[in-house]
Design an enzyme around this catalytic site. Structure first.
Site, PDB file in Angstrom:
ATOM      1  N   TYR A   1       0.861  -1.193   0.000  1.00 43.25           N
ATOM      2  CA  TYR A   1       0.000   0.000   0.000  1.00 43.25           C
ATOM      3  C   TYR A   1       0.888   1.230   0.000  1.00 43.25           C
ATOM      4  O   TYR A   1       1.928   1.277   0.670  1.00 43.25           O
ATOM      5  CB  TYR A   1      -0.905   0.040   1.233  1.00 43.25           C
ATOM      6  CG  TYR A   1      -1.636   1.356   1.363  1.00 43.25           C
ATOM      7  CD1 TYR A   1      -2.844   1.560   0.707  1.00 43.25           C
ATOM      8  CD2 TYR A   1      -1.084   2.420   2.088  1.00 43.25           C
ATOM      9  CE1 TYR A   1      -3.494   2.789   0.779  1.00 43.25           C
ATOM     10  CE2 TYR A   1      -1.725   3.641   2.170  1.00 43.25           C
ATOM     11  CZ  TYR A   1      -2.929   3.817   1.510  1.00 43.25           C
ATOM     12  OH  TYR A   1      -3.559   5.032   1.578  1.00 43.25           O
TER      13      TYR A   1
ATOM     14  N   GLU B   1      -2.840   7.994  -3.974  1.00 40.74           N
ATOM     15  CA  GLU B   1      -2.965   6.672  -3.340  1.00 40.74           C
ATOM     16  C   GLU B   1      -2.810   5.594  -4.397  1.00 40.74           C
ATOM     17  O   GLU B   1      -3.471   5.641  -5.433  1.00 40.74           O
ATOM     18  CB  GLU B   1      -4.320   6.532  -2.637  1.00 40.74           C
ATOM     19  CG  GLU B   1      -4.458   5.221  -1.876  1.00 40.74           C
ATOM     20  CD  GLU B   1      -5.785   5.117  -1.132  1.00 40.74           C
ATOM     21  OE1 GLU B   1      -5.767   4.983   0.102  1.00 40.74           O
ATOM     22  OE2 GLU B   1      -6.842   5.186  -1.804  1.00 40.74           O
TER      23      GLU B   1
END
Length: 399
Positions: free
Chosen positions: A117, A205
């Site tokens: 992530y 992101e």
């Protein structure tokens, strides 16, 4: 401002950040052609909407179909795109109604060794951007933060200097990257942080950020948001705006110079000043109500803006009552009173209206409202106003 994944990846590619090859398709036939042009044996068809959780999201019209699907032929790509396009994809971020898919991204397959992530946001507590990474790629980061926060690794960086080599090494060690993957990270991570700063982003992101079998870092997904206040510096980015993905009421408000965000409650709020608007919503909830919106008309509101504000509020079928909470400073209470009276003649208030005025020329403003023919409920304080509007909304909902 939000953009689609395919737009974000185009920008990242131009910035030298590794992404997969892909093509946008707006018809099933274009999806089939895209698969053929990619030339591989495997591709992914990804619904393009402004909401996360697409891989786990489902279509209202096809509950067994998800927003991200693997395909192994042009015919399968066409069939999947046909079920996606024009239908409503419901995700954890889209709301119960979902969002209509107008285009899909057909992207080449990738041999994945690991999923990580990555996110970059502004940490206001230290006035710096922060790069966050985790070994838990492909999982909702909110769940990781709540259950295993120790698995999120952070590095703050200066926008002018960017992410430093020693910071890359620290993150690589915590993530357990091998030597080849570390070299890839040494290129990928600073470039992404530079992109965040150069484009005045509010969010970058990548979930998942994958490590391929060749130990290369690749942005498998990409969510990029921009600071609206800086778009004047990036006219090319502003052109990427997709208004079909935005709330029509919020667009109307922006054109009128109003700050408006639609919420899920039934009490409309018309307030001058963002801080006062937040306090108004808080006290409505404190007394058992639910705000239907955030609406800040600003310090220099005029009759036209207040009238349009009421149109927007009253066009929401969920609104059962409206609270006008004004603290007169730059905008005098007499100006607001005049605007309220004029707006009532143009719009017509069909729900209970509670008004609380304080500040500059408040006595004259209150007198003007009392002598007008506007049907309203006056309040002496914010607490009094909140209790009255909550009671009015509850009474109307029950009737």
């Amino acid at each position: 401002m939000k953009i689609h994944e395919f737009q974000a990846k185009d920008l990242l590619r131009q910035a030298g950040i590794t992404v997969l090859k892909g093509q946008v398709a707006r018809t099933p036939e274009e999806a089939a052609d895209a698969f053929r042009q990619l030339g591989g044996e495997l591709a992914v068809v990804k619904a393009q909407i402004h909401a996360g959780g697409r891989g786990k999201g489902t279509f209202r019209e096809h509950p067994d179909q998800h927003g991200v699907q693997l395909v192994r032929s042009a015919e399968e790509a066409q069939s999947v795109a046909e079920r996606m396009l024009g239908n409503h994809l419901v995700t954890i971020q889209s709301g119960a109604e979902g969002k209509v898919v107008h285009q899909v991204l057909v992207e080449e397959g990738c041999r994945i060794a690991r999923e990580l992530y990555l996110g970059i946001v502004l940490d206001r507590s230290v006035a710096k951007p922060v790069l966050m990474m985790s070994t838990e790629g492909g999982v909702e980061i909110e769940k990781v933060a709540a259950e295993t926060p120790e698995l999120i690794f952070k590095e703050h960086f200066c926008p002018a200097r960017g992410l430093q080599p020693f910071q890359v090494r620290k993150l690589a060690a915590k993530l357990g990257l091998g030597k080849t993957a570390q070299k890839s990270a040494a290129r990928f991570l600073p470039s992404l942080c530079r992109f965040f700063a150069d484009f005045d982003c509010s969010l970058v992101e990548i979930n998942p950020l994958v490590v391929t079998e060749d130990d290369e870092l690749v942005a498998l997904d990409a969510k990029v948001n921009f600071d609206d206040n800086a778009l004047f510096r990036h006219p090319d980015v502003a052109e990427l705006r997709d208004e079909s993905e935005e709330d029509p009421a919020e667009l109307r408000a922006a054109r009128a110079g109003l700050s408006y965000v639609k919420l899920d409650g039934n009490i409309g709020c018309l307030v001058n000043g963002a801080g006062l608007a937040m306090a108004t919503m808080d006290i409505i909830k404190y007394y058992g109500g639910e705000p239907a919106n955030f609406l800040d008309v600003g310090g220099g509101a005029n009759t036209e803006q207040v009238t349009e504000a009421f149109r927007i509020l009253l066009d929401d079928p969920h609104v059962q009552a409206v609270l006008v909470n004004i603290f007169g400073g730059i905008a005098r209470c007499t100006t607001i009173a005049e605007a309220l009276i004029a707006a009532s003649r143009v719009v017509g208030f069909n729900v209970p209206l509670v008004v609380r005025l304080e500040g500059t020329e408040v006595e004259e403003g209150r007198r003007m409202l009392a002598e007008s023919d506007v049907d309203l409920i006056t309040a002496d304080s914010l607490a009094d106003a909140a209790q009255k509007v909550v009671a009015a909304a509850q009474s109307r909902s029950a009737s």
